[in-house]
Design an enzyme around this catalytic site. Sequence first.
Site, PDB file in Angstrom:
ATOM      1  N   HIS A   1      60.726  30.911  26.326  1.00  0.00           N
ATOM      2  CA  HIS A   1      58.859  31.091  26.300  1.00  0.00           C
ATOM      3  C   HIS A   1      58.699  30.406  27.336  1.00  0.00           C
ATOM      4  O   HIS A   1      58.507  29.210  27.790  1.00  0.00           O
ATOM      5  CB  HIS A   1      58.040  31.430  25.000  1.00  0.00           C
ATOM      6  CG  HIS A   1      57.085  31.937  25.118  1.00  0.00           C
ATOM      7  ND1 HIS A   1      55.996  31.221  25.056  1.00  0.00           N
ATOM      8  CD2 HIS A   1      56.365  33.377  24.618  1.00  0.00           C
ATOM      9  CE1 HIS A   1      54.856  31.928  25.230  1.00  0.00           C
ATOM     10  NE2 HIS A   1      55.185  32.810  24.504  1.00  0.00           N
TER      11      HIS A   1
ATOM     12  N   ASP B   1      61.025  24.601  20.281  1.00  0.00           N
ATOM     13  CA  ASP B   1      60.318  25.953  19.507  1.00  0.00           C
ATOM     14  C   ASP B   1      60.677  26.649  18.702  1.00  0.00           C
ATOM     15  O   ASP B   1      60.745  26.976  18.625  1.00  0.00           O
ATOM     16  CB  ASP B   1      60.147  26.269  20.804  1.00  0.00           C
ATOM     17  CG  ASP B   1      59.209  27.963  21.192  1.00  0.00           C
ATOM     18  OD1 ASP B   1      58.681  27.630  19.867  1.00  0.00           O
ATOM     19  OD2 ASP B   1      58.653  28.101  21.829  1.00  0.00           O
TER      20      ASP B   1
ATOM     21  N   GLN C   1      59.281  31.020  16.987  1.00  0.00           N
ATOM     22  CA  GLN C   1      59.738  32.304  15.856  1.00  0.00           C
ATOM     23  C   GLN C   1      60.803  32.645  14.960  1.00  0.00           C
ATOM     24  O   GLN C   1      61.452  33.424  14.650  1.00  0.00           O
ATOM     25  CB  GLN C   1      60.423  33.044  17.641  1.00  0.00           C
ATOM     26  CG  GLN C   1      59.739  33.847  18.580  1.00  0.00           C
ATOM     27  CD  GLN C   1      58.400  34.643  17.600  1.00  0.00           C
ATOM     28  OE1 GLN C   1      58.307  35.406  17.048  1.00  0.00           O
ATOM     29  NE2 GLN C   1      57.434  34.964  19.018  1.00  0.00           N
TER      30      GLN C   1
ATOM     31  N   LYS D   1      51.729  32.878  13.561  1.00  0.00           N
ATOM     32  CA  LYS D   1      53.252  34.367  13.508  1.00  0.00           C
ATOM     33  C   LYS D   1      53.926  34.154  11.979  1.00  0.00           C
ATOM     34  O   LYS D   1      54.774  33.881  11.927  1.00  0.00           O
ATOM     35  CB  LYS D   1      53.696  33.556  14.593  1.00  0.00           C
ATOM     36  CG  LYS D   1      53.695  33.615  16.119  1.00  0.00           C
ATOM     37  CD  LYS D   1      54.543  33.627  17.326  1.00  0.00           C
ATOM     38  CE  LYS D   1      54.329  33.808  17.937  1.00  0.00           C
ATOM     39  NZ  LYS D   1      53.926  34.736  19.419  1.00  0.00           N
TER      40      LYS D   1
ATOM     41  N   CYS E   1      56.052  37.636  28.090  1.00  0.00           N
ATOM     42  CA  CYS E   1      55.876  35.378  29.185  1.00  0.00           C
ATOM     43  C   CYS E   1      57.282  35.256  28.555  1.00  0.00           C
ATOM     44  O   CYS E   1      57.584  34.077  28.438  1.00  0.00           O
ATOM     45  CB  CYS E   1      55.200  34.845  27.407  1.00  0.00           C
ATOM     46  SG  CYS E   1      53.420  35.102  27.309  1.00  0.00           S
TER      47      CYS E   1
HETATM   48  N1  PMP Z   1      57.424  29.964  21.784  1.00  0.00           N
HETATM   49  C1  PMP Z   1      57.428  31.376  21.306  1.00  0.00           C
HETATM   50  C2  PMP Z   1      59.135  31.592  21.485  1.00  0.00           C
HETATM   51  C3  PMP Z   1      57.001  32.489  21.399  1.00  0.00           C
HETATM   52  O1  PMP Z   1      57.358  33.371  20.879  1.00  0.00           O
HETATM   53  C4  PMP Z   1      55.317  32.594  21.685  1.00  0.00           C
HETATM   54  C5  PMP Z   1      54.213  32.997  20.992  1.00  0.00           C
HETATM   55  N2  PMP Z   1      54.899  34.097  21.877  1.00  0.00           N
HETATM   56  C6  PMP Z   1      55.341  30.927  22.000  1.00  0.00           C
HETATM   57  C7  PMP Z   1      55.885  29.752  22.241  1.00  0.00           C
HETATM   58  C8  PMP Z   1      53.861  29.926  21.733  1.00  0.00           C
HETATM   59  O2  PMP Z   1      52.842  30.765  20.844  1.00  0.00           O
HETATM   60  P1  PMP Z   1      51.378  30.199  20.622  1.00  0.00           P
HETATM   61  O3  PMP Z   1      50.794  31.068  21.733  1.00  0.00           O
HETATM   62  O4  PMP Z   1      50.348  30.691  19.472  1.00  0.00           O
HETATM   63  O5  PMP Z   1      51.079  28.698  21.196  1.00  0.00           O
END
Ligand code: PMP
Length: 410
Positions: free
Chosen positions: A126, A203, A206, A229, A367
């Site tokens: 991401h 990270d 997910q 999430k 993203c």
């Molecule tokens: N990492 C991953 C794998 C994600 O899916 C996301 C959110 N789509 C993020 C980071 C960022 O999360 P946040 O916008 O809640 O900081």
Amino acid sequence: MKKIFYDYNKTRNEFPFLNEKIYGKELIYFDNAATTQKPLCVLNAIRDTYIKSNGNVHRGNHYLSNIATQTFENARETVKKFLNARSECEIVFTKGATDSINLVASTYGRQFICEGDDVIVGQGEHHSNFLPWQELCKEKKAKFTVLPLNKDGTISLKLLSQMITERTKIVAVSHISNVVGCCNDIKAIADICHSRNIALIVDGAQAVAHIGVDVQKLDCDFYCFSGHKVYGPTGIGVLYGKQEILSIVQPFEFGGEMVDRVEFDTSTFADLPFRLEAGTPNYVGAIALAEAIQFVERIGIDLISEYEESLVGYICENISKTDGIILYGDYNNSKGIISFNLDNADAFDIGKLLDINGIEVRAGSHCAQPMMKHLNVEKTVRLSFGCYNTVSEIDLFLNKFEQIAHLLRG
Ligand code: PMP
């Protein structure tokens, strides 16, 4: 389809949001990777804290401040147990996964990356686990290395070992991809990193709502996730860091809560984790996040995992019969997410046509533009499941999707 004994109706009753209609249609929510809906226990925790026990934490010595502080620290204990961290001081509350990764890049990264070093990130990351490292490398004149992926989107252990150099200081990967749902072998990645003295940041945005996470078993140095999430509120997240590493990290934000003594010439800072939590923390968010975690634990993360796996299996088996469908990744290793395209159709059109039928999915690059490059596409349609989704929702989706595919084929 494998029979699983799970009372999803009981779960659904906890989510008032699922009774909403959009465009006058029954709502089907398949965008859980973007954010999840909130159960009553989380909504009540926010409301009750503000109505009954709101006082700023770690500051006052009055009744409300003491109660709020105790509940906030209990929330930290809940997160610690959820991740199986060794100590509460390894749990730092942040605004979310993005904030956690930026925190590591701005502290540990700035402290230990020098000119000529390199940082390796997976191509499937991401943007939140890509850009902070790219920017850090730019600032430090370090090398930013993007690790190509296996065909199914996972990290190739062989390539990782080959691409590590004497100057590699940090490896950043996701636990589960937000595009194809594949799960990386974090322990194996950690073993490779540690045999070469490299820090591993994972990270987990997910992961935590879909599989059990044990940071001691994974042996990563940092792990992060966002509350929203995992059925918790927005604006709260977690950074886990091994105590021995966090203790050498210098604070980078300064203000209340993180100090020990403030003098005119120099000041000293509080112990972990407070010295990394400057200012009033989102204690109401943390308290509500703990409720969300306890909600997940009441159902059982292994049961949720098994159930979501069966939903993915069911949809993939059926959607693959649609003419012109292109499914990405490997759904045998997908944790609650599928991504696809239809030959000659625009993903946005599919998303919009589903939306006007009350079915919320995500269409776009998620993203994760480097991951799109790996898949050799601009966009995909993504369906991501949560503990309240059902086979009958999938059947309704498949029915609508077949009509949409027919319409778009012309
Ligand atoms: N990492 C991953 C794998 C994600 O899916 C996301 C959110 N789509 C993020 C980071 C960022 O999360 P946040 O916008 O809640 O900081």
